[in-house]
Write an enzyme that holds these catalytic residues in place. Structure first.
Site, PDB file in Angstrom:
ATOM      1  N   ASP A 152     -79.324  -5.901  44.596  1.00  0.00           N
ATOM      2  CA  ASP A 152     -80.707  -6.374  44.725  1.00  0.00           C
ATOM      3  C   ASP A 152     -80.700  -7.480  45.777  1.00  0.00           C
ATOM      4  O   ASP A 152     -79.635  -7.987  46.143  1.00  0.00           O
ATOM      5  CB  ASP A 152     -81.202  -6.894  43.361  1.00  0.00           C
ATOM      6  N   HIS A 153     -81.886  -7.825  46.259  1.00  0.00           N
ATOM      7  CA  HIS A 153     -81.993  -8.893  47.254  1.00  0.00           C
ATOM      8  C   HIS A 153     -82.241 -10.223  46.543  1.00  0.00           C
ATOM      9  O   HIS A 153     -83.327 -10.429  45.997  1.00  0.00           O
ATOM     10  CB  HIS A 153     -83.176  -8.612  48.190  1.00  0.00           C
ATOM     11  N   ALA A 184     -87.033  -8.147  43.653  1.00  0.00           N
ATOM     12  CA  ALA A 184     -87.455  -6.988  42.847  1.00  0.00           C
ATOM     13  C   ALA A 184     -87.102  -5.660  43.507  1.00  0.00           C
ATOM     14  O   ALA A 184     -87.887  -4.718  43.495  1.00  0.00           O
ATOM     15  CB  ALA A 184     -88.951  -7.063  42.512  1.00  0.00           C
ATOM     16  N   HIS A 185     -85.892  -5.609  44.080  1.00  0.00           N
ATOM     17  CA  HIS A 185     -85.431  -4.383  44.725  1.00  0.00           C
ATOM     18  C   HIS A 185     -84.118  -3.877  44.118  1.00  0.00           C
ATOM     19  O   HIS A 185     -83.164  -3.576  44.853  1.00  0.00           O
ATOM     20  CB  HIS A 185     -85.236  -4.617  46.235  1.00  0.00           C
ATOM     21  N   PRO A 186     -84.016  -3.755  42.789  1.00  0.00           N
ATOM     22  CA  PRO A 186     -82.762  -3.237  42.227  1.00  0.00           C
ATOM     23  C   PRO A 186     -82.543  -1.785  42.651  1.00  0.00           C
ATOM     24  O   PRO A 186     -83.487  -0.992  42.674  1.00  0.00           O
ATOM     25  CB  PRO A 186     -82.984  -3.343  40.711  1.00  0.00           C
TER      26      PRO A 186
END
Ligand SMILES: Cc1cc2nc3c(=O)[nH]c(=O)nc-3n(C[C@H](O)[C@H](O)[C@H](O)COP(=O)(O)OP(=O)(O)OC[C@H]3O[C@@H](n4cnc5c(N)ncnc54)[C@H](O)[C@@H]3O)c2cc1C
Length: 520
Positions: A294-295, A454-456
């Protein structure tokens, strides 16, 4: 009855898959989603309609994640038809060409290289501002950049601060060569151009009339039914009744948290770990859930001067991309987040304040790492499908990420204290110069400020070798189980340098085409 294809999850990838696979009217497609279905533009609730702010409460799964040891906060995921594309911030951006070329290397399949992905990105969009080789017109998702006139003053202040700091002005974040500060391209449309144009509005709206496509909302999938090494159906709770449904091809598009969770509950994963939960092994795949990426983001929160924060205005309009000292092109992004409800002493992992504390409106300069080196995991706490999975992001695992977050915090501070941005605030909420100047103290601050963009992704990565952690092959087929695919953000072999929605739609479109060929 037996469907030809059953797709679990109507999100960015699943909606695109369902639309493409149901084009052939002789193929029966069942699309299941655990959340509600808003079938028309008029029926969208405000939080799903408005691009001004991601909807992280009303249509959310309610997952908590451990970002770094000791820091647990919500990790939002959309629970509705349209998935996370229907509740997200709406930044319409692709990764760098090198990200997809790396996928081609890792999967051993050159079709994942940039040149072969580009036509799919172009086909997804209807870019209203830019033409040429890198943009598409006439696709189902409208893309518009914020105009100068639309920028809120604080967003313009951030833009000007970046220019004054020497960053290039970038008129098009989807030109692969560009870097610097840009007015963000967004997937927005509708009567006032302020509707978040989700995969539901873009893709499913064109396919809903088909009698061979059945879309069922409020259906929570427990697990895949596997018989003699082949997926034959699903166990699903639908309107409080547990049922079984059979399909010739099963596709999991439940996203990077739930696709691995469904596999694990189905006995597809590390056999020894599953045995501890009393789950019989159907396929021993050690990589399921183990490669979570994730970021990480560490927002520098700022007390606004009067009138600066207006929660009714867009959260995000400007976006800075730059290359950190690691030298990896565009490996950092910085957002100006226009309004955050922050609860002092509370947590702001997903921009929501703690309910028990008195919240305060702030805004933030928020740097985030785009090419992280840290990995986390998604595991099961229980074989029970009503129990949420355990999400451990491990954002502080890799020194390279800590270096970039320190640099990001120092850049955010400089931009915040520039002549262009300082008139908009009275000072940082919880960072001071002494902390900023001391690596150890700054690391502590970063630890407490750790948030997710919120980029899993990457929890069921594509690759040829299950022993090396691959879960699916380069066409999304689960290693060791016939008739079962995973097609969503979880199959990225490594994270891209961008927000992930367009890439998830591209993944759905590519694999749907390959399935159409295979099933013909
Ligand atoms: C708050 C937020 C802001 C974001 N902002 C941006 C942005 O600005 N730009 C961008 O590009 N990306 C953004 N993203 C990321 C992007 O939206 C996601 O990466 C992308 O939508 C994921 O697509 P997916 O198909 O993998 O999963 P999803 O779109 O999440 O779809 C999964 C679907 O599966 C369903 N599902 C899950 N489990 C089950 C089950 N057991 N049974 C039945 N159904 C199930 C879910 O309800 C959901 O509809 C954001 C995400 C969030 C949450």
């Amino acid at each position: 009855m037996e469907y030809d294809v059953i797709i679990v999850g109507a999100g960015s990838s699943g909606a695109v898959m369902a639309a493409r696979l149901s084009e052939d009217r002789s193929r029966s497609v069942l699309l299941l989603d655990a959340g509600p279905d808003y079938a028309t533009l008029d029926s969208l609730p405000d939080d799903v309609n408005s691009i001004h702010e991601p909807s992280t409460v009303h249509h959310d799964w309610g997952f908590d994640a451990t970002f770094v040891p000791g820091r647990v906060a919500p990790l939002p995921r959309g629970k509705l038809v349209g998935g996370s594309s229907a509740i997200n911030t709406g930044v319409a951006i692709r990764g760098a060409p090198g990200d997809y070329d790396r996928w081609a290397e890792l999967t051993g399949d050159e079709r994942w290289g940039w040149e072969q992905c580009l036509p799919y990105f172009r086909a997804i969009e209807d870019d209203r501002d830019e033409g040429g080789d890198f943009h598409g017109q006439g696709g189902p998702i409208p893309v518009r950049r914020w105009t100068r006139e639309e920028l809120q003053p604080v967003q313009q202040g951030f833009y000007d601060a970046c220019v004054a700091a020497g960053f290039e002005e970038d008129r098009d974040q989807n030109d692969p060569e560009t870097t610097g500060i840009t007015r963000a391209a967004m997937n927005r449309g509708g009567p006032n151009q302020m509707t978040r144009w989700s995969a539901n509005l873009g893709f499913l709206s064109q396919a809903r009339n088909r009698l061979n496509l059945t879309i069922r909302s409020h259906c929570l999938v427990d697990r895949v039914l596997v018989e003699d090494g082949r997926a034959v159906g699903l166990r699903v709770e639908c309107d409080r009744e547990v049922q079984e449904v059979r399909g010739r091809e099963i596709v999991l598009s439940a996203g990077a948290v739930m696709s691995p969770a469904i596999l694990l509950r189905s006995g597809i994963g590390p056999a020894e770990e599953l045995a501890e939960l009393g789950i019989a092994s159907a396929a021993d795949l050690p990589g399921v859930g183990k490669h979570l990426m994730d970021h990480p983001m560490t927002p520098l929160l700022l007390h606004p001067t009067e009138g600066v924060v207006d929660p009714a205005k867009p959260l995000l309009q400007t976006l800075l991309r730059y290359t950190s000292s690691t030298g990896e092109f565009n490996d950092m992004q910085v957002y100006l987040l226009g309004h955050i409800l922050f609860a002092p002493g509370g947590r702001y992992g997903t921009w929501q304040g703690d309910e028990d504390a008195e919240p305060e409106w702030v805004f933030a300069v928020a740097p985030g790492v785009q090419l992280p080196h840290s990995y986390g995991s998604v595991t099961l706490a229980s074989a029970d499908y009503t129990v949420k999975p355990v999400i451990d992001l491990k954002f502080d695992e890799a020194e390279a990420d800590r270096v970039r977050l320190r640099e990001g915090a120092r850049l955010a501070w400089r931009l915040a204290h520039s002549a262009e941005l300082s008139p908009f605030h009275t000072g940082p909420v919880d960072l001071d110069q002494e902390t900023l100047d001391d690596d150890a103290r700054l690391d502590e601050w970063i630890h407490g400020a750790s948030s997710s963009m919120a980029h899993p992704t990457c929890t069921c990565p594509m690759g040829p070798d299950p022993a090396q952690g691959a879960v699916v092959d380069s066409e999304g087929r689960v290693h060791g189980v016939e008739g079962l695919r995973v097609v969503d953000g979880s199959i990225m072999p490594t994270l891209i340098r961008a927000n992930t929605n367009f890439t998830c739609m591209m993944i759905g479109a590519r694999i749907a085409d390959w399935m159409v060929e295979e099933l013909a």
